[in-house]
Design an enzyme around this catalytic site. Sequence first.
Site, PDB file in Angstrom:
ATOM      1  N   GLY A 260       0.809  -1.214   0.000  1.00  0.00           N
ATOM      2  CA  GLY A 260       0.000   0.000   0.000  1.00  0.00           C
ATOM      3  C   GLY A 260       0.839   1.258   0.000  1.00  0.00           C
ATOM      4  O   GLY A 260       0.535   2.239  -0.690  1.00  0.00           O
ATOM      5  N   TYR A 261       1.922   1.231   0.763  1.00  0.00           N
ATOM      6  CA  TYR A 261       2.816   2.387   0.841  1.00  0.00           C
ATOM      7  C   TYR A 261       3.510   2.630  -0.494  1.00  0.00           C
ATOM      8  O   TYR A 261       3.565   3.763  -0.989  1.00  0.00           O
ATOM      9  CB  TYR A 261       3.846   2.145   1.947  1.00  0.00           C
TER      10      TYR A 261
END
Length: 245
Positions: free
Chosen positions: A153-154
Amino acid sequence: MTDTPTRVALITGGSGGIGRAVAERLAQDGIAVGVHYAGNKARADETVAAITAAGGRAIPVGGDVADEHEMAAAFDAVEAEFGGLDVVVNTAGIMALSPIATMNLDDLDRMHRTNIRGTFVVSQQAARRVRAGGAIINFSTTVTRTKFPTYGGYVASKAAVEAITLVLARELRGKDITVNTVAPGPTATPLFLDGKDEATVQNLAMASPLERLGTPDDIAESVAFLAGPARWINGQVLYANGGLA
């Protein structure tokens, strides 16, 4: 003979970690600095105090990077205090780690609001306001190359930052403004160290050929290069990671 006009910078996330190191490093180059904070004014005040004690000029400015009205006000405050804006460094960001299969989507949304929308809002204001000869510098991560598990996600949010940067560099054709991204490797900041045991930290430190973690000052030097002498570097991602990837 007239004095050379003071160059002016706004550093988002400038109250701690890499952001504080960037603010202090640019101040060493004689740049007046707006030290942005989201929630911790005391830390921003400490950064401002350190800069002014060393003979520099700085003010604190608050606001949510993802809120266009609050960011417009922050930009206004820096321009009103120092007379213009030449450098915008967008270090503000958050990191939530989880395997993709089990990631809490509220965490994903919160992270993407700050990292993607926040970068977009700040870049939008910067594109409208930075003077000729200026620089816009965003922040990504070396994990876009190393692809560590739990960073899905990052990394998605930072890949978007890189895309925004590369497009904006081309949209500002003819304005003499550079737009680049710095992508740090493992750097000894509270954001990075939080939740990692000593063995994990040591393994990451030894992964680089230089056999250490980066420091905020290492990253700040890369920013100072892009903010100042590096006028022929534009629309690029600069990996500041000691040779990790």
